[in-house]
Write a protein that holds these residues in place. Structure first.
Motif, PDB file in Angstrom:
ATOM      1  N   LEU A   1       0.837  -1.189   0.000  1.00 40.42           N
ATOM      2  CA  LEU A   1       0.000   0.000   0.000  1.00 40.42           C
ATOM      3  C   LEU A   1       0.880   1.250   0.000  1.00 40.42           C
ATOM      4  CD1 LEU A   1      -2.995   0.927   0.222  1.00 40.42           C
ATOM      5  CD2 LEU A   1      -2.570   1.222   2.674  1.00 40.42           C
ATOM      6  N   HIS A   2       1.863   1.189   0.911  1.00 35.13           N
ATOM      7  CA  HIS A   2       2.784   2.337   0.964  1.00 35.13           C
ATOM      8  C   HIS A   2       3.489   2.533  -0.351  1.00 35.13           C
ATOM      9  CE1 HIS A   2       3.120   2.141   5.632  1.00 35.13           C
ATOM     10  NE2 HIS A   2       1.949   2.595   5.213  1.00 35.13           N
ATOM     11  N   ALA A   3       3.903   1.383  -0.901  1.00 33.39           N
ATOM     12  CA  ALA A   3       4.620   1.462  -2.190  1.00 33.39           C
ATOM     13  C   ALA A   3       3.739   2.072  -3.251  1.00 33.39           C
ATOM     14  CB  ALA A   3       5.067   0.072  -2.607  1.00 33.39           C
ATOM     15  N   ILE A   4       2.444   1.574  -3.227  1.00 34.24           N
ATOM     16  CA  ILE A   4       1.524   2.089  -4.243  1.00 34.24           C
ATOM     17  C   ILE A   4       1.313   3.575  -4.033  1.00 34.24           C
ATOM     18  CG2 ILE A   4      -0.889   2.041  -5.001  1.00 34.24           C
ATOM     19  CD1 ILE A   4      -0.764  -1.026  -4.523  1.00 34.24           C
TER      20      ILE A   4
ATOM     21  N   LEU B   1       2.306   6.298  -6.512  1.00 38.48           N
ATOM     22  CA  LEU B   1       1.349   7.268  -7.026  1.00 38.48           C
ATOM     23  C   LEU B   1       1.869   8.677  -6.795  1.00 38.48           C
ATOM     24  CD1 LEU B   1      -2.096   5.747  -6.000  1.00 38.48           C
ATOM     25  CD2 LEU B   1      -1.236   6.184  -8.304  1.00 38.48           C
ATOM     26  N   LEU B   2       2.370   8.860  -5.553  1.00 40.18           N
ATOM     27  CA  LEU B   2       2.922  10.175  -5.239  1.00 40.18           C
ATOM     28  C   LEU B   2       4.051  10.517  -6.196  1.00 40.18           C
ATOM     29  CD1 LEU B   2       2.963  10.269  -1.347  1.00 40.18           C
ATOM     30  CD2 LEU B   2       1.828  11.873  -2.889  1.00 40.18           C
ATOM     31  N   LEU B   3       4.889   9.478  -6.343  1.00 42.65           N
ATOM     32  CA  LEU B   3       6.059   9.657  -7.230  1.00 42.65           C
ATOM     33  C   LEU B   3       5.610   9.990  -8.652  1.00 42.65           C
ATOM     34  CD1 LEU B   3       9.066   9.223  -6.502  1.00 42.65           C
ATOM     35  CD2 LEU B   3       8.934   7.135  -7.842  1.00 42.65           C
ATOM     36  N   THR B   4       4.592   9.233  -9.075  1.00 44.60           N
ATOM     37  CA  THR B   4       4.079   9.447 -10.425  1.00 44.60           C
ATOM     38  C   THR B   4       3.572  10.872 -10.566  1.00 44.60           C
ATOM     39  OG1 THR B   4       3.434   7.153 -10.442  1.00 44.60           O
ATOM     40  CG2 THR B   4       2.520   8.551 -12.171  1.00 44.60           C
ATOM     41  N   VAL B   5       2.759  11.219  -9.541  1.00 42.28           N
ATOM     42  CA  VAL B   5       2.197  12.570  -9.576  1.00 42.28           C
ATOM     43  C   VAL B   5       3.322  13.591  -9.564  1.00 42.28           C
ATOM     44  CG1 VAL B   5       0.883  14.246  -8.232  1.00 42.28           C
ATOM     45  CG2 VAL B   5      -0.005  11.930  -8.538  1.00 42.28           C
TER      46      VAL B   5
ATOM     47  N   ILE C   1       5.068  13.559 -12.824  1.00 40.85           N
ATOM     48  CA  ILE C   1       4.271  14.235 -13.859  1.00 40.85           C
ATOM     49  C   ILE C   1       4.352  15.741 -13.636  1.00 40.85           C
ATOM     50  CG2 ILE C   1       1.909  14.636 -14.644  1.00 40.85           C
ATOM     51  CD1 ILE C   1       1.454  11.608 -14.190  1.00 40.85           C
ATOM     52  N   ALA C   2       4.254  16.083 -12.340  1.00 42.47           N
ATOM     53  CA  ALA C   2       4.323  17.511 -12.023  1.00 42.47           C
ATOM     54  C   ALA C   2       5.677  18.072 -12.436  1.00 42.47           C
ATOM     55  CB  ALA C   2       4.096  17.708 -10.529  1.00 42.47           C
ATOM     56  N   LEU C   3       6.693  17.279 -12.075  1.00 44.63           N
ATOM     57  CA  LEU C   3       8.046  17.742 -12.414  1.00 44.63           C
ATOM     58  C   LEU C   3       8.214  17.870 -13.924  1.00 44.63           C
ATOM     59  CD1 LEU C   3      10.499  15.905 -10.029  1.00 44.63           C
ATOM     60  CD2 LEU C   3      10.308  18.351 -10.427  1.00 44.63           C
TER      61      LEU C   3
END
Lengths: 742, 145
Positions: A272-275, A279-283, A286-288
């Motif tokens: 869950l944390h990884a996901i 997700l955070l990383l992805t976001v 994407i933001a970056l």
């Protein structure tokens, strides 16, 4: 796209890791559960062993052995049971199955003769472990352990038993080992009866659940195993089970159920944390990317587009102004900047070339203007033509006016028109170049002479272009005309002069002829008759008269010699020269031989250098040598040891100077100028006879050969006469074979 | 000299001085042959081809000057050589000229000798002496046709 490429492997790796962790957790849980179950089994065994010893000990107790002490027995057993929570009950059974004493109160009339453990104990006369059952006394599940009470004869007198509480086993285990919440530990017998259940024994113990899939699976398994299933309470767990008791048809299995949550919980949390992290990383990425796209992508792209736009507009100084980093943009920017640089350089080169071309064009135009020469060309297909400014200027046309082959040809007049038409036709049809001098009439009606040169360009056997030069040669033509006229008049003059010369020559010949004939005849008469007088009337004359007559004769003879010499000189001037290689050494030797023959008795040293030759007329050269050697002979006649030498030396400019040297009377260099003049003599005739024409003849001969003649001398020291002639190879000499005076 | 006296010498000479000197030289050299003198080219030709020519004996020697009035010596020589009767006539050119052209033309037209008259009379005497000796004594003339 790039993002997906990066994230997919990362996510895959994380998923794989989580899966692995789950697997490991499962393995770990299984292992732990197995250990626990094993511990339970061991505990059970230990308990049974301990209980066996207890039973044996009980069997020896008098309170047990003596039926009379039943009440005491009851109290004793009750006391023991109170201290042993493991024991559900304990007691002694008589041989008839009635209860002798018991820790718990026994209902009247209870008979345990039918119990298998009782019968077996009596039968085997040893320790037996009965099956799990619900005690008739305690009303609770338990496992009855029994051993017979033997008398001294070894005969059984009764059976002592202890009913163990199976729940105690699980209870102890459950409470001593820290287990994850939701864990269940239970025991079940072959009938599917729940013998023990933790953490909520009351709800399940004693219940028959043979149809529960989990129970069925456990019972079906012979020894031990594990499975993931819904428990009796409906919760999914990982169940580990093991057979801890097996006696005939009786069997007891213990099972530990670990809630899946406890096993996979950490891993799932991790997942869950990884996901969440992913997700955070992805976001974040994407933001970056979005932010950087503006900075790293859009910025450079805009810079590139701007640069490209400026380049497109022709601003070759435009650059991307991006750092030339090794990434795509950096490379793109570098490529673009390099391209712009190359373009700019190229443009500068082109600019320079254009400048040079303009300079050349200006120069050509200037030169063309000065030389009145220009260029033209036309297409034989369309007959379209163009010409340079100068050509237009020569035609007195505006250079901007359109021009065609036809209009160009129209400028030619008269004979020139036909010639240029023929030449252009031949150039187009036969690729024939032409170079013509023709007459045109300019747009303003001026006559001009032009030289036009046409050169067809042929491609694939076809004349594709005719180009050429065009020059105003009017001035030249005028000059040429002048020259032609001048030449014509000159030719006339030359003709006249030649004629005059011819006449003069003829006259000279006639004169010479007449001189040789007519001037000599009177001399002959004078001499002849003087002789006749001397012969016939000598006796009548005195010495003096005869002396005079002799002088008359000498004078006439000298005159005759003079005439002969003059005739020779005249002949030399007029004679045609026959050019050939002359062996000067041989010729000189021959002349000297002749001289020697005239005075055979004269003692003189003669030296001729061998191998000397030159080009010239043998007869004339012979006359020259006769004169030179004759002079040497003559002027050395008074020297006791006379020497005459003919030779050659290398003179100025490497030319060959021939010379005739003698050691005779020589001459004074002061008079050297007079030496070669006709009738010039430096000596008295009484000293040395002569007419004074010999050296003039020599000079005339040498000059006619294009040579030079000069002399060096000193009074009474001898003289050297030098002369040059064309070399035998005929080269290296200005061959003025037709000398002066002709 | 008997034999010699029968031989006629024809002297073609317009200059009386030269004629006198030549005759004197012949005489001095004891050449006593009869000497006929023609004073121009025409007279010379008349001697051979004139109306009274048949009376004239063919000369043993003809001394021919080149520079002559009316017809020059070379023309006279040409005519003599052209005629079959006189073509073998011994002709010695005796002239003042030493022009190459004259000498060449003389020989080309068939002169037997070319003698240049020297100014020095002594030399002239010598020349005449040798001429006479050669042509009148030594030389065997062609038989008359």
């Amino acid at each position: 796209m790039l993002l997906v490429l990066i994230l997919v492997p990362v996510y895959s790796f994380i998923a794989y890791s989580v899966f692995e962790i789950r697997q490991q957790a499962k393995q770990y849980a299984l292992h732990n559960a197995s250990l626990l179950v094993q511990a339970a089994a061991l505990e059970q065994t230990n308990l049974i062993e301990f209980t066996r010893q207890q039973l044996f000990n009980f069997a020896q107790l008098p309170v047990v052995r003596r039926p009379a002490w039943a009440r005491l027995c009851n109290r004793t057993l009750a006391a023991i049971r109170q201290k042993n929570s493991n024991y559900t009950n304990m007691g002694v059974i008589n041989l008839d199955g009635t209860v002798r004493c018991s820790a718990l109160a026994v209902q009247p009339g209870l008979n345990l003769a039918d119990r298998p453990y009782f019968r077996e104990a009596l039968q085997s006369r040893g320790f037996v472990v009965g099956g799990y059952q619900i005690g008739r006394i305690s009303g609770q599940p338990g496992i009855n352990l029994a051993t017979p009470v033997l008398n001294a004869a070894g005969e059984p007198e009764g059976v002592v038993f202890i009913a163990l509480n199976p729940n105690l086993l699980t209870q102890v285990l459950f409470r001593t080992v820290t287990l994850p919440a939701g864990t269940t530990l239970f025991m079940v017998n072959q009938q599917g009866m729940v013998l023990a259940y933790e953490p909520n024994p009351k709800a399940w113990v004693g219940k028959l659940v043979p149809d529960n899939p989990l129970i069925r699976a456990i019972l079906a398994n012979p020894e031990k195993g594990s499975l993931q299933a819904r428990g009796l309470d409906g919760v999914r767990r990982l169940y580990v089970f093991r057979r801890i008791f097996s006696n005939g048809p009786e069997q007891v299995d213990v099972s530990l159920g670990l809630p899946l949550r406890s096993i996979y919980g950490p891993a799932d949390t991790l997942l869950l944390h990884a996901i969440i992290l992913m997700l955070l990383l992805t976001v974040l990425m994407i933001a970056l990317v979005w932010i950087n796209a503006r900075r790293l992508l859009l910025g450079p792209v805009e810079a590139l587009i701007e640069a490209a736009r400026r380049l497109g507009k022709g601003d070759l100084g435009a650059r991307t102004c991006l750092p030339h980093t090794p990434d795509e943009f950096g490379q793109l920017a570098q490529s673009m900047d390099d391209m712009a640089e190359a373009l700019q350089r190229r443009a500068e080169e082109v600019e320079r070339s254009v400048q040079i071309l303009e300079e050349k064009d200006r120069f050509l135009t200037l030169v063309g203007k000065m030389a009145k020469v220009g260029g033209w060309e036309f297409d034989p297909g369309t007959l379209e033509a163009r010409w340079t400014e100068e050509v237009a200027r020569i035609h007195e046309m505006d250079p901007r006016d359109p021009i065609s082959v036809e209009s160009g040809i129209n400028f030619y007049v008269g004979d020139s028109r036909a010639r240029i038409e023929a030449a252009v036709k031949a150039a187009i049809e036969e690729a024939k170049p032409y170079d013509l001098e023709l007459e045109i009439v300019t747009a303003r009606g001026h006559h001009r002479w032009v030289r036009t040169i046409g050169e067809p360009s042929v491609r694939n056997g076809q004349v594709v272009k005719v180009s050429g030069s065009f020059q105003d040669i009017t001035e030249r033509r005028l000059i040429e005309e002048d020259i032609r006229q001048l030449n014509a008049s000159l030719e006339v003059k030359v003709e006249e002069r030649t004629q005059e010369l011819y006449v003069a020559n003829k006259e000279l010949e006639a004169f010479s002829y007449s001189v040789s004939h007519d001037l000599r005849a009177p001399l002959r008469s004078i001499d002849g008759f003087s002789q006749a007088l001397l012969e016939d009337y000598g006796s009548l004359m005195n010495e003096e008269a005869m002396g005079y007559l002799k002088r008359v004769r000498a004078a006439t003879q000298h005159m005759g010699q003079l005439i002969d010499d003059l005739l020779v000189l005249s002949r030399i001037t007029r004679a045609d020269m026959q050019r050939e290689v002359v062996d000067l050494s041989a010729l000189a030797q021959e002349v000297l031989d002749e001289l020697q023959r005239t005075e055979p008795l004269r003692c003189i040293r003669l030296k001729v250098e061998p191998g000397l030759s030159a080009q010239g007329d043998a007869k004339l050269i012979r006359i020259a040598l006769v004169n030179l050697l004759g002079n040497a002979w003559k002027f050395s006649s008074r020297v006791p040891e006379a020497r005459i030498e003919f030779g050659a030396r290398t003179g100025a400019d490497g030319r060959v100077d021939f010379f005739v040297r003698d050691n005779g009377s020589g001459f004074d260099m002061a008079y050297v100028d007079k030496l070669f003049g006709a009738f010039q003599r430096l000596h008295l005739a009484s000293e040395f006879p002569g007419t004074g024409i010999g050296l003039a003849t020599v000079a005339r001969i040498i000059h006619r050969h294009g040579g030079q003649v000069w002399a060096e001398g000193q009074v009474n020291q001898g003289a050297v006469f030098y002369f040059t002639l064309p070399g035998p190879e005929g080269a290296g000499w200005p061959g003025h074979m037709k000398g002066e005076g002709t | 000299m008997n034999l010699a006296s029968q031989k006629v010498i024809l002297l073609v000479e317009d200059n009386p001085d030269d004629e006198a000197l030549t005759l004197r030289a012949l005489q001095k050299n004891n050449i006593l042959n009869e000497v006929r003198v023609a004073r121009d080219g025409q007279q010379a030709l008349d001697y051979f081809f004139g109306p009274d020519a048949s009376a004239n004996p063919l000369p043993a020697l003809m001394l021919l000057d080149l520079k002559l009035p009316k017809i020059d010596g070379l023309s006279v020589l040409q005519r003599i050589r052209a005629d079959s009767r006189t073509c073998l006539q011994p002709v010695v050119i005796l002239t003042s000229s030493r022009e190459e052209q004259d000498i060449i033309n003389g020989y080309r037209l068939g002169a037997n000798s070319y003698i240049r008259k020297p100014v020095d009379f002594s030399q002239f005497m010598e020349a005449i002496h040798q001429l006479g000796l050669y042509w009148l004594v030594l030389n065997e003339p062609a038989p008359s046709v």
